[in-house]
Motif scaffolding. Structure first.
Motif, PDB file in Angstrom:
ATOM      1  N   ASN A  53       0.812  -1.217   0.000  1.00 43.92           N
ATOM      2  CA  ASN A  53       0.000   0.000   0.000  1.00 43.92           C
ATOM      3  C   ASN A  53       0.849   1.273   0.000  1.00 43.92           C
ATOM      4  O   ASN A  53       0.315   2.369   0.010  1.00 43.92           O
ATOM      5  N   LEU A  55       3.118   2.369   2.290  1.00 45.47           N
ATOM      6  CA  LEU A  55       3.698   2.904   3.541  1.00 45.47           C
ATOM      7  C   LEU A  55       5.212   2.698   3.490  1.00 45.47           C
ATOM      8  O   LEU A  55       5.973   3.517   3.987  1.00 45.47           O
ATOM      9  N   MET A  80       1.181   8.795  -1.630  1.00 46.53           N
ATOM     10  CA  MET A  80       0.192   8.023  -0.870  1.00 46.53           C
ATOM     11  C   MET A  80      -1.246   8.358  -1.267  1.00 46.53           C
ATOM     12  O   MET A  80      -2.120   7.508  -1.230  1.00 46.53           O
ATOM     13  N   GLY A  81      -1.482   9.605  -1.632  1.00 48.67           N
ATOM     14  CA  GLY A  81      -2.841  10.018  -1.997  1.00 48.67           C
ATOM     15  C   GLY A  81      -3.390   9.247  -3.179  1.00 48.67           C
ATOM     16  O   GLY A  81      -4.577   8.907  -3.216  1.00 48.67           O
ATOM     17  N   ALA A  84      -3.717   5.384  -2.075  1.00 49.91           N
ATOM     18  CA  ALA A  84      -4.845   5.115  -1.172  1.00 49.91           C
ATOM     19  C   ALA A  84      -6.134   4.822  -1.946  1.00 49.91           C
ATOM     20  O   ALA A  84      -7.061   4.224  -1.407  1.00 49.91           O
ATOM     21  N   LEU A  89      -5.768  -0.514   3.312  1.00 52.56           N
ATOM     22  CA  LEU A  89      -5.157  -1.408   4.303  1.00 52.56           C
ATOM     23  C   LEU A  89      -5.912  -1.294   5.614  1.00 52.56           C
ATOM     24  O   LEU A  89      -6.021  -0.205   6.185  1.00 52.56           O
ATOM     25  N   GLY A 110     -11.409   9.841   4.418  1.00 49.54           N
ATOM     26  CA  GLY A 110     -10.586   9.633   3.220  1.00 49.54           C
ATOM     27  C   GLY A 110     -11.037  10.496   2.038  1.00 49.54           C
ATOM     28  O   GLY A 110     -10.252  11.269   1.491  1.00 49.54           O
ATOM     29  N   LEU A 114      -9.220  13.658  -0.139  1.00 50.37           N
ATOM     30  CA  LEU A 114      -9.015  13.708  -1.590  1.00 50.37           C
ATOM     31  C   LEU A 114      -9.630  14.969  -2.181  1.00 50.37           C
ATOM     32  O   LEU A 114      -9.573  15.186  -3.387  1.00 50.37           O
ATOM     33  N   MET A 161     -12.795   4.698  -0.061  1.00 48.16           N
ATOM     34  CA  MET A 161     -11.771   5.202  -0.981  1.00 48.16           C
ATOM     35  C   MET A 161     -11.865   4.502  -2.328  1.00 48.16           C
ATOM     36  O   MET A 161     -11.075   4.772  -3.229  1.00 48.16           O
TER      37      MET A 161
END
Lengths: 281, 246
Positions: A53, A55, A80-81, A84, A89, A110, A114, A161
């Protein structure tokens, strides 16, 4: 079905660590699969999930070799945006994944990040709550929820998401058997209705083996077994990796040693009974 | 001992006052605050206190605000005693003590009737940076969780023979070390997990996130604001023009 996850020769070592946590992992996940990821504690499961994911390497720096591609994008290259929206996760403890004061606001967390328009957030929140059957909880505060409800709310936050892949890290470890089996049915439901692909780290194999398409076993940072759950669980080496084989499958192996060969490897008592009945006839 | 954690948890009450926009409630609270700060006669402070209690009844929160007043009464008594001791007159000392109570109760009107959610919106509206608002949100959100954590650790340590209630003052404080160390460690671990979950849900992905709810002033809010402002102006006028015996 197309490939969703493509992991090639992935090795990872945390910053200032001498040992490689992952070494040369190769993994291919097709769209719509439900994969069980198993292995003893410290075998690198959690690290692998974090590589999927993003991280790792975005939050945890370290030596990173090889590549992870999710739905055509390189995890290493994208922020990450973006990730996601591809990979969700769900962590072990739902308590630490609910940030807001009401269920509804938390699911909106979430989509708000965005910067989606308000109507879009509203419709995502409503749809997700309906899908997971948590509409009556919309206005509840986190401390007013049971463990099972918290787990559902945390999952809702991930589903809102609209990810293609959802990774669950020991999702039933804090749940009682009944709530755990409800969660497993929910996974199946989301898989068939939305086509979400799942990778689940789980020790309660009896619940999941029925719906899993594949099982991957890791040990000491390497992938050691990969195949259909029935194949993996009837492999002689599986016990050595600390995996508790469901009793029906264990009985199958015992019977095989005695010379009784069943047509298929049973994963649940009902399957075993069915096959034994056939032999008796 | 769980009631302690309960005190920190916001309780939703159905009252017309609770339904007001948080900014309206903030304005009313601030007006009361200013009036109590500026009051120079006991009768004025008494009127402010009575009005606050009246609002509390209207907001069905008399019990909670009353409890706040009772809890701060000890400190008010302290203010009274200190002033008296240092030669401030009896009446003035009483005035200071009462004024303190009036200030506490007028601010508590806002905090008792505003949900943490509304508080968050108000902070955003006031232009507080998002990271600070979020830090505040998680702090309030995790108060009950960390409290329960603390009770669990206390029980665990007691069952291993730790005697919390024994010894003199210094000993008792030192007894808290075996509680605090695991509590802090737990919280650090928790904050790590929180950070991971936030990242995984795109926190900070855009500089200007949107929000499911937006504060909106209803007609009722506007009229309440107007009336309260008129009252406020009238009170200020009285303060300036009308002579009241102290």
């Amino acid at each position: 079905m197309g490939s969703l996850v493509h992991i090639e020769k992935l090795s990872f070592r945390y910053l200032e660590s001498k040992q490689w946590t992952l070494s040369e992992i190769e993994l291919e996940v097709k769209e719509g699969e439900i994969i069980i990821l198993a292995g003893p504690s410290g075998c690198g499961k959690s690290t692998l999930l974090r590589c999927m994911n993003g991280l790792i390497p975005h939050m945890y720096p370290g030596d990173y070799q090889g590549s992870v591609t999710i739905d055509g994008i390189q995890v290493r290259e994208e922020p990450m945006g973006i990730l996601a929206q591809k990979v969700g996760l769900l962590f072990q403890n739902p308590e630490n994944q609910i940030f807001m004061f009401s269920v509804e606001r938390d699911i909106a967390f979430g989509p708000e990040n965005l910067a989606l328009p308000r109507q879009e957030i509203r419709s995502r929140v409503d749809e997700t709550m309906r899908l997971l059957g948590i509409e009556p909880l919309a206005q509840r505060a986190p401390h007013e929820l049971s463990d099972g409800q918290k787990q559902r709310v945390a999952l809702a936050g991930v589903i809102a998401m609209r990810p293609k892949l959802v990774i669950l890290d020991e999702p039933t470890s804090l749940l009682d058997p009944k709530t755990a089996s409800e969660l497993v049915s929910l996974i199946q439901d989301l898989n068939t209705r939305l086509g979400i692909t799942f990778v689940v780290v789980e020790h309660r194999l009896d619940l999941l083996t029925k719906l899993a398409t594949r099982m991957v076993v890791m040990n000491e940072g390497r992938k050691v077994l990969d195949g259909k759950p029935s194949e993996v669980l009837s492999n002689e080496r599986v016990g050595a990796y600390g995996i508790v084989v469901p009793s029906a499958t264990r009985l199958y192996s015992e019977l095989a040693k005695e010379g009784v060969k069943l047509a298929r490897v049973p994963l649940a008592p009902s399957e075993l009974t069915e096959q034994l009945r056939r032999i008796r006839r | 001992m769980h009631w302690v954690a309960g005190g920190f948890v916001f309780r939703r009450v159905e009252s017309p006052f609770h339904k007001l926009d948080p900014r309206t409630k903030l304005l009313i609270s601030l007006e009361f605050f200013a009036i109590s700060l500026l009051a120079f006669a006991i009768i004025q402070v008494a009127i402010v206190l009575a009005s606050v209690l009246f609002v509390a009844v209207y907001a069905k929160s008399l019990k909670r605000i009353g409890r706040t007043i009772l809890m701060s009464a000890g400190f008010a008594g302290f203010i009274f005693a200190i002033n008296l001791l240092f030669g401030v007159g009896l009446v003035s000392s009483l005035l200071y003590a009462l004024r303190f109570l009036a200030i506490v109760s007028s601010t508590s009107i806002f905090f008792v009737t505003t949900s943490p959610d509304e508080l968050e919106h108000t902070m955003k509206w006031l232009g507080v940076p998002r990271d600070i608002v979020f830090a505040f949100v998680t702090a309030v959100r995790f108060i009950p969780v960390i409290m329960l954590d603390a009770f669990q650790i206390m029980d665990a340590q007691k069952s291993r023979g730790l005697e919390l209630e024994k010894g003199n003052f210094v000993k008792r404080i030192r007894n808290m070390v075996p509680i605090l160390v695991p509590l802090v460690v737990n919280s650090v671990v928790r904050s790590g997990e929180l950070a991971e979950a936030m990242e995984s849900r795109a926190y900070g992905a855009t500089p200007k996130p949107t929000s499911l709810y937006k504060l909106r002033l209803s007609r009722k809010d506007k009229s309440v604001m107007l009336v309260s402002l008129l009252f406020f102006a009238a009170v200020l006028y009285i303060y300036l023009r009308v002579k009241v015996p102290v």
